[in-house]
Design a protein around this motif. Structure first.
Motif, PDB file in Angstrom:
ATOM      1  N   PHE A  72      -0.631  -0.958  -4.619  1.00  0.00           N
ATOM      2  CA  PHE A  72      -1.761  -0.028  -4.627  1.00  0.00           C
ATOM      3  C   PHE A  72      -1.213   1.388  -4.534  1.00  0.00           C
ATOM      4  CE2 PHE A  72      -5.868   1.338  -2.220  1.00  0.00           C
ATOM      5  CZ  PHE A  72      -6.261   2.041  -3.354  1.00  0.00           C
ATOM      6  N   ASN A  94      -4.462   7.270  -0.488  1.00  0.00           N
ATOM      7  CA  ASN A  94      -4.847   6.437   0.659  1.00  0.00           C
ATOM      8  C   ASN A  94      -4.768   7.221   1.962  1.00  0.00           C
ATOM      9  OD1 ASN A  94      -5.278   4.017  -0.878  1.00  0.00           O
ATOM     10  ND2 ASN A  94      -3.070   3.844  -1.099  1.00  0.00           N
ATOM     11  N   GLU A 130      -4.536   4.948  -8.464  1.00  0.00           N
ATOM     12  CA  GLU A 130      -5.637   5.863  -8.209  1.00  0.00           C
ATOM     13  C   GLU A 130      -5.755   6.894  -9.329  1.00  0.00           C
ATOM     14  OE1 GLU A 130      -7.015   7.831  -4.151  1.00  0.00           O
ATOM     15  OE2 GLU A 130      -5.323   8.944  -4.993  1.00  0.00           O
ATOM     16  N   VAL A 154       0.855  -1.182   0.000  1.00  0.00           N
ATOM     17  CA  VAL A 154       0.000   0.000   0.000  1.00  0.00           C
ATOM     18  C   VAL A 154       0.895   1.237   0.000  1.00  0.00           C
ATOM     19  CG1 VAL A 154      -1.748   1.317   1.254  1.00  0.00           C
ATOM     20  CG2 VAL A 154      -1.857  -1.187   1.217  1.00  0.00           C
ATOM     21  N   ILE A 177      -2.161  -1.056  -9.149  1.00  0.00           N
ATOM     22  CA  ILE A 177      -3.498  -0.462  -9.224  1.00  0.00           C
ATOM     23  C   ILE A 177      -3.339   1.014  -8.872  1.00  0.00           C
ATOM     24  CG2 ILE A 177      -5.783  -0.355  -8.160  1.00  0.00           C
ATOM     25  CD1 ILE A 177      -5.758  -3.327  -7.904  1.00  0.00           C
ATOM     26  N   MET A 236     -11.827   0.774  -6.728  1.00  0.00           N
ATOM     27  CA  MET A 236     -10.454   0.296  -6.541  1.00  0.00           C
ATOM     28  C   MET A 236     -10.397  -0.807  -5.494  1.00  0.00           C
ATOM     29  SD  MET A 236      -7.967   3.629  -6.871  1.00  0.00           S
ATOM     30  CE  MET A 236      -8.766   4.525  -5.527  1.00  0.00           C
ATOM     31  N   LYS A 237     -11.164  -0.645  -4.426  1.00  0.00           N
ATOM     32  CA  LYS A 237     -11.191  -1.675  -3.384  1.00  0.00           C
ATOM     33  C   LYS A 237     -11.710  -3.000  -3.944  1.00  0.00           C
ATOM     34  CE  LYS A 237     -14.118  -1.138  -0.017  1.00  0.00           C
ATOM     35  NZ  LYS A 237     -14.749  -0.567   1.198  1.00  0.00           N
ATOM     36  N   ILE A 253      -8.959  -4.573  -6.028  1.00  0.00           N
ATOM     37  CA  ILE A 253      -7.957  -5.227  -5.179  1.00  0.00           C
ATOM     38  C   ILE A 253      -8.480  -6.566  -4.670  1.00  0.00           C
ATOM     39  CG2 ILE A 253      -6.761  -5.071  -2.955  1.00  0.00           C
ATOM     40  CD1 ILE A 253      -6.572  -2.042  -3.442  1.00  0.00           C
TER      41      ILE A 253
END
Length: 277
Positions: free
Chosen positions: A85, A89, A41, A5, A39, A69-70, A73
């Motif tokens: 990711f 965030n 944003e 992340v 991934i 996006m969630k 994932i």
């Protein structure tokens, strides 16, 4: 996939680090045949058809893209490949939701915090092409909203804080993902051998009773340490009805995937609320 992340303020070098990490792991895992995917944003915002200054000024647009996006994932999490990711965030509750997913799928994760002085970040923003810049108002708003990660929080750990001048600590990141045991499931992510046939009905009813108790307490002027009737648990903080209902919907989604005992629903839901309020 083990999950990395990426988080940080605007113009803190998140995408640059994501690409650098991808390149490191492509070389590191070449012999294993594992794939590495980012991934992004920024890509999700463009795909949704938004200018980022318009996007970040509209909470509904943000919510829609974050949810997409969630889901992306969740679809791609497994124990074999690596997922990065790349995004701001900036909401700790959102990072916690991602953490819950990795626990569910028993795959490790770590957090990369792109740490940079705000004045330096704004200077970098000013050097971007006009179409890729943040407006001053949106930049300042995102900085004000940002909830920095804390390595003491299990959903942010292990945490690696990296400044733009730092070399990538690829080996440390690799060890945090590939030299550790898979996370153990806990009560909120573990599937029982058998589920009650009326579980979904009880889940809906019990969580609604908890929400009703909180709202009733709010009407009496009670906003903290709300005792929930029928179970020995306390909601530490309250919120708006809309926020409570949104958290309830999220909890229902997770609970349908990993059913627990009916007698545990209220306690688990209150625990979930306390983590996110």
């Amino acid at each position: 996939m083990p999950l990395i992340v990426i988080t940080g303020n605007p113009c803190s070098g998140k995408t640059t680090r994501s690409l650098e990490i991808k390149d490191y792991f492509e070389k590191k895992l070449k012999a294993t045949g594992q794939s590495i995917e980012i991934i992004s944003e920024s890509d999700a915002i463009v795909t949704a058809g938004y200018d980022k200054n318009v996007f970040y000024a509209d909470s509904k647009k943000e919510k829609t893209v974050r949810s997409a996006m969630k889901s992306d994932i969740q679809r791609k999490l497994d124990i074999h490949n690596l997922l990065i990711f790349d995004g701001s965030n900036y909401i700790k509750g959102y990072r916690y939701e991602i953490y819950c997913m990795t626990k569910l799928y028993k795959t490790p994760q770590c957090t990369i915090y792109c740490d940079i002085p705000i004045e330096h970040a704004w200077m970098l923003n000013d050097k971007r092409i006009e179409s890729d810049r943040y407006s001053r108002g949106i930049f300042d708003a995102l900085v004000a909203r940002y909830e920095a990660p804390d390595g003491k929080n299990r959903w942010d750990a292990p945490l690696f804080a990296i400044t733009p001048e730092d070399e990538l600590i690829g080996d440390d990141i690799y060890k945090s993902l590939y030299k550790v045991k898979a996370p153990k499931p806990n009560l909120s992510t573990q599937c029982p051998p058998l589920a009650s046939t009326n579980y979904l009905y009880e889940l809906d009813a019990i969580t609604q009773d908890v929400i009703n108790a909180i709202l009733s307490a709010k009407q009496l002027g009670i906003d903290n340490d709300i005792k929930i009737p029928g179970c020995n648990v306390i909601v530490r903080n309250s919120s708006t009805p809309a926020h409570l209902l949104r958290l309830r919907r999220q909890f229902l989604t997770y609970s349908k995937m990993q059913q627990s005992g009916i007698d545990q629903i209220a306690a688990l839901f209150v625990q979930y609320l306390n983590k996110n309020l």
